[in-house]
Design an enzyme around this catalytic site. Structure first.
Site, PDB file in Angstrom:
ATOM      1  N   TYR A 109     -13.592   1.163  48.580  1.00 30.78           N
ATOM      2  CA  TYR A 109     -13.600   0.755  47.171  1.00 30.78           C
ATOM      3  C   TYR A 109     -14.997   1.022  46.626  1.00 30.78           C
ATOM      4  CZ  TYR A 109     -13.351  -2.254  43.044  1.00 30.78           C
ATOM      5  OH  TYR A 109     -13.391  -2.735  41.753  1.00 30.78           O
ATOM      6  N   ASP A 151     -10.126   3.812  46.161  1.00 29.90           N
ATOM      7  CA  ASP A 151     -10.472   3.824  44.746  1.00 29.90           C
ATOM      8  C   ASP A 151     -11.920   4.288  44.656  1.00 29.90           C
ATOM      9  OD1 ASP A 151     -11.153   3.365  42.147  1.00 29.90           O
ATOM     10  OD2 ASP A 151     -10.598   1.247  42.122  1.00 29.90           O
TER      11      ASP A 151
END
Length: 260
Positions: A109, A151
Site C-alpha cells: 500500500y 495499491d
DNA sequence: ATGGTCGGCTACCGA
C-alpha cells in the site's frame, strides 16, 4: 494460479463483501490493502473457514495489509526495509511453493502523498518508492517468480484517468511519481493489466464523492508487477469492475493476474 | 459548480 489485489478500505466494514468476493472469484492468493485494523482485529476465522491461510500486517485505524492464500506460506516478511523509523504498515511478503517453482508475492500500500507541498506526505511517498526500488532490485537477483501487487497510488499515464486534467496537481500523477514507477518497472517488471490492454478505461478506483462511479470518472492505480520469471508464466489479467456496484462497496475493485 | 463521501473512531484525520 489466480492472484488478486484489492484495496478493501476497512476489513471490518467490508467483511460481507470480502467473503462474497472470495466465494465468487476464488483467487488462490489475495493481496489486501487498507485493512484499517490491528492484527487481532482481523476477521481471521471467517476467512480461514473458506480455506484460506491468513497473514496480516496491521495498524490501528488506518493502513494495514494482508495476504490470503489457499497455499501454505513457506515464509512471511512484514515491513519494507530501508527506514527503521517508518511505523506505517504498508508491506507484507509471502513465499509459496508451486508445481512451477517458488512464487513470491507482495501486498503493498504505497503512500498517497497528498498534499504535494508537505514533505511528511509527498516526500515520504517518494522516499518510500525509492526504498521499494532498492528492495525490488535485490529481490530480482533471486530470479524467482515475484509479483508486487497492490495499491500504488500512481496513475501511470494520461489514459489511466477518465479526466487526467483533474489530477495535474495531485501526488498520484506528478511527473516525479510517474517517473519513480517507470524506473521500478524498468528493472524488468511487466504490469499485468497493461500487458493485456493499452486502450485505457481499465480503472480500478472511483471516488465515493461527486458521483465518480456513475460518471465512470475513475483512475487505474492498483497494479500487479511481474518479474521476468512470473511474466513467463503469465496467462491473463482482468479487473473485477462489477464489485464496485455492490452494496456498501470499497472505492477500489480487485485487479487480477492469472499465472500458469 | 471550489462541493461532494466514506472508514475508523469520538474530535477529527486520511483518502
Amino acid at each position: 494460479m489466480k492472484i488478486a489485489t484489492w484495496n478493501i478500505n476497512g476489513v471490518k466494514a467490508r467483511i460481507d463483501n470480502l467473503v462474497h468476493w472470495l466465494n465468487d472469484s476464488q483467487p488462490d492468493i489475495a493481496c489486501l490493502q487498507e485493512i484499517k485494523t490491528v492484527d487481532e482485529g482481523f476477521p481471521r476465522a471467517e476467512i480461514e473457514a473458506l480455506g484460506y491461510h491468513v497473514e496480516t500486517h496491521g495498524q490501528k485505524g488506518f493502513n494495514g495489509v494482508a495476504i490470503l492464500s489457499k497455499l501454505r506460506f513457506d515464509e512471511v516478511n512484514r515491513g519494507l526495509p530501508g527506514d527503521d523509523e517508518d511505523e506505517q504498515a504498508r508491506f507484507i511478503e509471502g513465499v509459496f511453493s508451486t508445481p512451477h517453482g517458488a512464487l513470491r508475492v507482495v501486498s503493498l500500500y504505497l503512500p498517497n502523498g497528498n498534499p504535494i507541498t508537505e514533505d511528511r506526505k509527498y516526500g515520504y511517498k517518494l522516499r518510500w518508492m525509492d526504498r521499494l526500488h532498492r528492495w525490488a532490485q535485490e529481490r530480482l537477483e533471486l530470479e524467482e517468480a515475484l509479483i508486487l501487487a497492490g495499491d500504488y497510488n500512481v496513475i501511470p499515464q494520461p489514459i489511466d484517468a477518465r479526466r487526467p486534467e483533474d489530477w495535474v496537481n495531485d501526488a498520484l500523477f506528478q511527473p516525479e511519481t510517474r517517473g519513480a514507477l517507470r524506473k521500478l518497472e524498468y528493472l524488468g517488471f511487466t504490469e499485468a493489466i497493461r500487458a493485456v490492454t493499452d486502450a485505457g478505461d481499465t480503472f480500478t478506483f472511483w471516488d465515493y464523492q461527486a458521483g465518480a462511479w456513475q460518471k465512470n470518472n475513475g483512475i487505474r492505480i492498483d497494479h500487479l508487477l511481474m518479474s521476468p520469471e512470473a511474466a513467463n508464466r503469465f496467462e491473463a489479467a482482468s479487473i473485477e469492475k462489477h464489485v464496485r456496484a455492490w452494496e456498501k462497496p470499497s472505492d477500489h475493485v480487485p485487479a487480477v493476474a492469472i499465472l500458469q
